[in-house]
Design a protein around this motif. Structure first.
Motif, PDB file in Angstrom:
ATOM      1  N   VAL A 130      35.722   5.136  38.926  1.00 55.89           N
ATOM      2  CA  VAL A 130      35.843   6.477  38.345  1.00 55.89           C
ATOM      3  C   VAL A 130      36.009   7.533  39.444  1.00 55.89           C
ATOM      4  N   PRO A 131      35.191   7.544  40.498  1.00 54.23           N
ATOM      5  CA  PRO A 131      35.456   8.520  41.570  1.00 54.23           C
ATOM      6  C   PRO A 131      36.802   8.295  42.255  1.00 54.23           C
ATOM      7  N   GLY A 132      37.228   7.044  42.365  1.00 54.91           N
ATOM      8  CA  GLY A 132      38.532   6.773  42.963  1.00 54.91           C
ATOM      9  C   GLY A 132      39.661   7.355  42.133  1.00 54.91           C
ATOM     10  N   ALA A 133      39.571   7.197  40.819  1.00 52.46           N
ATOM     11  CA  ALA A 133      40.596   7.771  39.945  1.00 52.46           C
ATOM     12  C   ALA A 133      40.577   9.296  40.030  1.00 52.46           C
ATOM     13  N   ALA A 134      39.387   9.883  40.120  1.00 48.77           N
ATOM     14  CA  ALA A 134      39.288  11.337  40.246  1.00 48.77           C
ATOM     15  C   ALA A 134      39.912  11.812  41.565  1.00 48.77           C
ATOM     16  N   ALA A 171      46.873  14.230  43.819  1.00 50.67           N
ATOM     17  CA  ALA A 171      48.156  14.565  43.198  1.00 50.67           C
ATOM     18  C   ALA A 171      48.262  16.068  42.957  1.00 50.67           C
ATOM     19  N   ILE A 172      47.183  16.690  42.536  1.00 52.71           N
ATOM     20  CA  ILE A 172      47.198  18.141  42.307  1.00 52.71           C
ATOM     21  C   ILE A 172      47.417  18.884  43.627  1.00 52.71           C
ATOM     22  N   LEU A 173      46.770  18.443  44.692  1.00 50.76           N
ATOM     23  CA  LEU A 173      46.961  19.086  45.991  1.00 50.76           C
ATOM     24  C   LEU A 173      48.393  18.918  46.497  1.00 50.76           C
ATOM     25  N   LEU A 174      48.987  17.759  46.277  1.00 54.50           N
ATOM     26  CA  LEU A 174      50.376  17.550  46.705  1.00 54.50           C
ATOM     27  C   LEU A 174      51.336  18.438  45.922  1.00 54.50           C
ATOM     28  N   VAL A 175      51.099  18.576  44.617  1.00 57.71           N
ATOM     29  CA  VAL A 175      51.947  19.462  43.812  1.00 57.71           C
ATOM     30  C   VAL A 175      51.770  20.900  44.270  1.00 57.71           C
ATOM     31  N   ALA A 176      50.527  21.295  44.586  1.00 56.76           N
ATOM     32  CA  ALA A 176      50.282  22.654  45.071  1.00 56.76           C
ATOM     33  C   ALA A 176      50.978  22.889  46.411  1.00 56.76           C
ATOM     34  N   ALA A 177      51.031  21.867  47.261  1.00 56.02           N
ATOM     35  CA  ALA A 177      51.716  22.019  48.549  1.00 56.02           C
ATOM     36  C   ALA A 177      53.206  22.260  48.348  1.00 56.02           C
ATOM     37  N   TYR A 178      53.794  21.618  47.361  1.00 59.63           N
ATOM     38  CA  TYR A 178      55.214  21.834  47.087  1.00 59.63           C
ATOM     39  C   TYR A 178      55.454  23.147  46.362  1.00 59.63           C
ATOM     40  N   ALA A 179      54.459  23.640  45.622  1.00 61.95           N
ATOM     41  CA  ALA A 179      54.630  24.875  44.861  1.00 61.95           C
ATOM     42  C   ALA A 179      54.572  26.112  45.754  1.00 61.95           C
ATOM     43  N   LEU A 180      53.899  26.025  46.904  1.00 57.89           N
ATOM     44  CA  LEU A 180      53.830  27.173  47.803  1.00 57.89           C
ATOM     45  C   LEU A 180      55.201  27.432  48.407  1.00 57.89           C
ATOM     46  N   PRO A 181      55.529  28.695  48.616  1.00 55.92           N
ATOM     47  CA  PRO A 181      56.841  28.979  49.224  1.00 55.92           C
ATOM     48  C   PRO A 181      56.892  28.465  50.652  1.00 55.92           C
ATOM     49  N   LEU A 182      58.056  27.978  51.061  1.00 58.77           N
ATOM     50  CA  LEU A 182      58.229  27.462  52.405  1.00 58.77           C
ATOM     51  C   LEU A 182      58.376  28.578  53.426  1.00 58.77           C
ATOM     52  N   ARG A 183      58.873  29.693  53.000  1.00 55.07           N
ATOM     53  CA  ARG A 183      59.101  30.801  53.926  1.00 55.07           C
ATOM     54  C   ARG A 183      58.229  31.982  53.512  1.00 55.07           C
ATOM     55  N   PRO A 184      57.427  32.494  54.436  1.00 60.08           N
ATOM     56  CA  PRO A 184      56.586  33.640  54.084  1.00 60.08           C
ATOM     57  C   PRO A 184      57.450  34.868  53.856  1.00 60.08           C
ATOM     58  N   TRP A 218      49.051  19.542  51.865  1.00 59.95           N
ATOM     59  CA  TRP A 218      49.780  18.269  51.894  1.00 59.95           C
ATOM     60  C   TRP A 218      48.897  17.160  52.457  1.00 59.95           C
ATOM     61  N   TRP A 219      48.305  17.401  53.625  1.00 59.40           N
ATOM     62  CA  TRP A 219      47.478  16.370  54.254  1.00 59.40           C
ATOM     63  C   TRP A 219      46.198  16.127  53.467  1.00 59.40           C
ATOM     64  N   SER A 220      45.617  17.173  52.895  1.00 56.79           N
ATOM     65  CA  SER A 220      44.419  16.985  52.070  1.00 56.79           C
ATOM     66  C   SER A 220      44.740  16.126  50.852  1.00 56.79           C
ATOM     67  N   GLY A 221      45.889  16.365  50.245  1.00 55.22           N
ATOM     68  CA  GLY A 221      46.300  15.570  49.091  1.00 55.22           C
ATOM     69  C   GLY A 221      46.527  14.116  49.447  1.00 55.22           C
ATOM     70  N   LEU A 222      47.163  13.885  50.594  1.00 57.97           N
ATOM     71  CA  LEU A 222      47.387  12.500  51.019  1.00 57.97           C
ATOM     72  C   LEU A 222      46.074  11.776  51.299  1.00 57.97           C
ATOM     73  N   VAL A 223      45.155  12.445  51.964  1.00 62.56           N
ATOM     74  CA  VAL A 223      43.868  11.825  52.284  1.00 62.56           C
ATOM     75  C   VAL A 223      43.072  11.554  51.009  1.00 62.56           C
ATOM     76  N   ALA A 224      43.059  12.507  50.086  1.00 60.38           N
ATOM     77  CA  ALA A 224      42.321  12.317  48.835  1.00 60.38           C
ATOM     78  C   ALA A 224      42.915  11.176  48.016  1.00 60.38           C
ATOM     79  N   ALA A 225      44.234  11.122  47.910  1.00 62.03           N
ATOM     80  CA  ALA A 225      44.868  10.056  47.134  1.00 62.03           C
ATOM     81  C   ALA A 225      44.647   8.693  47.784  1.00 62.03           C
ATOM     82  N   ALA A 226      44.735   8.629  49.100  1.00 63.16           N
ATOM     83  CA  ALA A 226      44.504   7.351  49.790  1.00 63.16           C
ATOM     84  C   ALA A 226      43.044   6.914  49.648  1.00 63.16           C
ATOM     85  N   GLY A 227      42.118   7.840  49.787  1.00 65.38           N
ATOM     86  CA  GLY A 227      40.704   7.501  49.588  1.00 65.38           C
ATOM     87  C   GLY A 227      40.427   7.047  48.176  1.00 65.38           C
ATOM     88  N   GLY A 228      41.055   7.690  47.213  1.00 67.68           N
ATOM     89  CA  GLY A 228      40.895   7.276  45.820  1.00 67.68           C
ATOM     90  C   GLY A 228      41.451   5.890  45.568  1.00 67.68           C
TER      91      GLY A 228
END
Length: 156
Positions: free
Chosen positions: A47-51, A57-70, A8-18
Motif C-alpha cells: 500500500v505505501p509502495g502504490a501511494a 506520477a503526480i510530481l512528474l506531471v507537475a514537472a511537465y506542467a511548469l513552464p520551461l521558460r521563466p 522531476w527528480w523527486s517524482g522519479l525517486v518516489a516512483a522508484a521507491g514505490g
C-alpha cells in the motif's frame, strides 16, 4: 536548480521507491499461504509502495506542467505609469526612458544570444560565470548544444 528539475527528480525517486516497496510486498505475500499472514506485507510494503508510485506520477506531471521558460524580466525604467511602453521608446507618461548613467550599465545581461566556447558542447547565457570575461566565447548560432548546468540557458 529550477523547480521543474526538482519536481522531476523527486517524482522519479518516489516512483522508484514505490516500485521497490511493491516488489518487496509481493515477494513477502507470495511466500504466505493464509490471508492473515499476508496482511502485514500489504500494510507495510504494498500500500505505501502504490501511494509512492501515485505521488511520483503526480510530481512528474507537475514537472511537465511548469513552464520551461521563466517570464521575461523587464529592465529598470522599461515600464510607464500604467505598465506599458510606447513603440518609440517613451513611457506612457510621455517622458523618454533613461538609458544613460551607472544604472544603465549594471551587471551583465542574459538577454543576449547563447554563447559557446570553441570546441565546447554547452550553450551558456552571456552572464554565465563559465564564459563571462572570456574573449573566445562566441554566439552559439544554430549549433546543437546541451544547456549549461550552471546558468541553464533556455532554448533560443
Amino acid at each position: 536548480m529550477p523547480a521543474s528539475r526538482i519536481l522531476w527528480w523527486s517524482g522519479l525517486v518516489a516512483a522508484a521507491g514505490g516500485a521497490v516497496l511493491c516488489v518487496l510486498g509481493w515477494y513477502g505475500i507470495s511466500g504466505e499461504r493464509f490471508a492473515e499472514r499476508q496482511l502485514p506485507y500489504l500494510a507495510s510494503c504494498t500500500v505505501p509502495g502504490a501511494a509512492l508510485i501515485v505521488a511520483g506520477a503526480i510530481l512528474l506531471v507537475a514537472a511537465y506542467a511548469l513552464p520551461l521558460r521563466p517570464p521575461e524580466p523587464r529592465g529598470p525604467g522599461a515600464e510607464g505609469a500604467n505598465g506599458s511602453t510606447a513603440a518609440n521608446g517613451s513611457t506612457a507618461a510621455g517622458g523618454p526612458m533613461a538609458v544613460d548613467g551607472p544604472a544603465a550599465e549594471g551587471p551583465p545581461s542574459s538577454d543576449g544570444p547563447p554563447l559557446r566556447v570553441p570546441g565546447g558542447t554547452l550553450a551558456h547565457r552571456p552572464d554565465c560565470p563559465l564564459v563571462a570575461g572570456r574573449p573566445e566565447a562566441t554566439e552559439a548560432g544554430d549549433a546543437a548544444l546541451a544547456p549549461c548546468p550552471v546558468c541553464e540557458p533556455w532554448p533560443p
